[in-house]
Design an enzyme around this catalytic site. Sequence first.
Site, PDB file in Angstrom:
ATOM      1  N   HIS A 121       0.804  -1.222   0.000  1.00  0.00           N
ATOM      2  CA  HIS A 121       0.000   0.000   0.000  1.00  0.00           C
ATOM      3  C   HIS A 121       0.838   1.274   0.000  1.00  0.00           C
ATOM      4  CE1 HIS A 121       0.987  -0.186   4.272  1.00  0.00           C
ATOM      5  NE2 HIS A 121       0.726   1.094   4.313  1.00  0.00           N
TER       6      HIS A 121
HETATM    7  C1  UD1 Z   1      -2.230   5.219   5.871  1.00  0.00           C
HETATM    8  C2  UD1 Z   1      -0.977   5.735   6.565  1.00  0.00           C
HETATM    9  C3  UD1 Z   1       0.120   4.695   6.474  1.00  0.00           C
HETATM   10  C4  UD1 Z   1      -0.357   3.359   6.985  1.00  0.00           C
HETATM   11  C5  UD1 Z   1      -1.598   2.968   6.224  1.00  0.00           C
HETATM   12  C6  UD1 Z   1      -2.145   1.635   6.668  1.00  0.00           C
HETATM   13  C7  UD1 Z   1      -0.561   8.154   6.463  1.00  0.00           C
HETATM   14  C8  UD1 Z   1       0.262   9.200   5.828  1.00  0.00           C
HETATM   15  N1  UD1 Z   1      -0.462   6.929   5.915  1.00  0.00           N
HETATM   16  O1  UD1 Z   1      -1.946   5.071   4.501  1.00  0.00           O
HETATM   17  O2  UD1 Z   1       1.219   5.111   7.264  1.00  0.00           O
HETATM   18  O3  UD1 Z   1       0.659   2.398   6.813  1.00  0.00           O
HETATM   19  O4  UD1 Z   1      -2.592   3.980   6.435  1.00  0.00           O
HETATM   20  O5  UD1 Z   1      -3.232   1.245   5.885  1.00  0.00           O
HETATM   21  O6  UD1 Z   1      -1.234   8.425   7.438  1.00  0.00           O
HETATM   22  N2  UD1 Z   1      -9.225   4.562   1.532  1.00  0.00           N
HETATM   23  C9  UD1 Z   1     -10.424   3.912   1.440  1.00  0.00           C
HETATM   24  N3  UD1 Z   1     -11.012   3.447   2.586  1.00  0.00           N
HETATM   25  C10 UD1 Z   1     -10.445   3.633   3.810  1.00  0.00           C
HETATM   26  C11 UD1 Z   1      -9.234   4.326   3.884  1.00  0.00           C
HETATM   27  C12 UD1 Z   1      -8.628   4.775   2.751  1.00  0.00           C
HETATM   28  O7  UD1 Z   1     -10.966   3.729   0.357  1.00  0.00           O
HETATM   29  O8  UD1 Z   1     -11.031   3.179   4.818  1.00  0.00           O
HETATM   30  C13 UD1 Z   1      -8.570   5.027   0.285  1.00  0.00           C
HETATM   31  C14 UD1 Z   1      -8.879   6.450  -0.082  1.00  0.00           C
HETATM   32  O9  UD1 Z   1      -8.931   6.541  -1.457  1.00  0.00           O
HETATM   33  C15 UD1 Z   1      -7.663   7.196   0.417  1.00  0.00           C
HETATM   34  C16 UD1 Z   1      -6.558   6.190   0.201  1.00  0.00           C
HETATM   35  O10 UD1 Z   1      -7.171   4.918   0.443  1.00  0.00           O
HETATM   36  O11 UD1 Z   1      -7.468   8.384  -0.278  1.00  0.00           O
HETATM   37  C17 UD1 Z   1      -5.399   6.378   1.124  1.00  0.00           C
HETATM   38  O12 UD1 Z   1      -5.835   6.428   2.484  1.00  0.00           O
HETATM   39  P1  UD1 Z   1      -4.963   7.228   3.561  1.00  0.00           P
HETATM   40  O13 UD1 Z   1      -5.513   7.021   4.924  1.00  0.00           O
HETATM   41  O14 UD1 Z   1      -4.767   8.631   3.109  1.00  0.00           O
HETATM   42  O15 UD1 Z   1      -3.538   6.565   3.458  1.00  0.00           O
HETATM   43  P2  UD1 Z   1      -3.119   5.020   3.438  1.00  0.00           P
HETATM   44  O16 UD1 Z   1      -2.511   4.732   2.121  1.00  0.00           O
HETATM   45  O17 UD1 Z   1      -4.223   4.136   3.925  1.00  0.00           O
END
Ligand code: UD1
Length: 355
Positions: free
Chosen positions: A206
């Site tokens: 991820h």
């Molecule tokens: C985040 C953390 C990362 C951690 C990871 C675990 C930061 C900078 N990054 O990354 O350190 O290792 O979580 O998973 O805080 N999304 C969904 N559903 C959800 C959550 C996210 O669809 O429940 C999608 C959205 O499109 C979002 C993207 O995933 O924009 C990224 O989510 P985000 O929380 O920004 O970062 P992660 O890549 O999950």
Amino acid sequence: MRKIDLICAARPNFMKIAPLYKALQASGLFSLRLIHTGQHYDPMMSDIFFRDFDLPLPDVHLNVGSGTHATQTAAVMLAYEQVAIQDRPDLVVVAGDVNSSMAVAVTAAKMGIALAHLEAGLRSHDRTMPEELNRIIIDALADLLWTPSEDADMHLRREGVAAEKIVRVGNIMIDSYCQVQDKIKAAQVPDSMGLTSGKYFVATLHRPGNVDDPHHLMSIWSALQEAGHPVVFPVHPRTRKNMERFGIEMQSDIVRLCEPKGYIAFMSLVSSSAGVITDSGGIQEETTYLGIPCFTLRDNTERPVTVSMGTNQLVSAATLSAALSAAPKSGRVPPLWDGQAAGRILTSLRTFLEA
Ligand code: UD1
């Protein structure tokens, strides 16, 4: 009773906060508030972990959701500030390195609220990772820094953190595992998926560095095809969205895509696997504890003890297939990764709050 806010936000936080919440609650010494920022919101990225760990529903939900780094950070700061103004805690605990933890840390520090960082001192020395910036900011602001390993203490001392603020408590992720290991053993997820113990790999990906660039993601996909065993790949929403955006169909005879798993199902898969291919932080630790080979698709790790002492090795898409077919790396469990970290944190908190 002293009031403590425990902040959880995203998948890697829930398993760190769960054992701490339980130890503090059982002590009867504190008035706790479990606060979910809502950074992760899909049921399989959030709700499932509350069920797996028997955690109560959050007392407060900030519902911030996804966004750019600035949008997400600002949303958490605005929302948490209101919560802390209405009912000011004596201390806030943030875990790990996600955006929400950094946002709450900045807000609490500016309001003069004591701040504790669970999993302090980790450094990848790679400032292109948003998590590295978050770690540096949180550790610079924290009043109490709970570290998992010696290298973490060393980083903090080198950055000028006063020795009395640093408390080596061990690895709380191992508390999480120990607390639900009977359920993990009973889950039999590999059987239910038709997998043979020791004859499959698990993959998770991820990190932006691996999944945001189509060429890089394709080169990892090609390497997974050479694994020699089936690869079970629970797909993170960020990775799923990128695969759709880039038009990459990763499903094949070798690679079996599925939805993200909860903690118990995922650890059931990991514990009978031949190895895990990952860019996660926590999985590097869990595999070292379980003695399962871990192949980390990154140039660096903020958890070097998993390489120097444990079963972890850093690989690239180009070196992955050779590493998978080589003899498995054996390892040892680092000191204080013993399932007792939450108890040591309780002692540290009492000392801090009574001083
Ligand atoms: C985040 C953390 C990362 C951690 C990871 C675990 C930061 C900078 N990054 O990354 O350190 O290792 O979580 O998973 O805080 N999304 C969904 N559903 C959800 C959550 C996210 O669809 O429940 C999608 C959205 O499109 C979002 C993207 O995933 O924009 C990224 O989510 P985000 O929380 O920004 O970062 P992660 O890549 O999950």
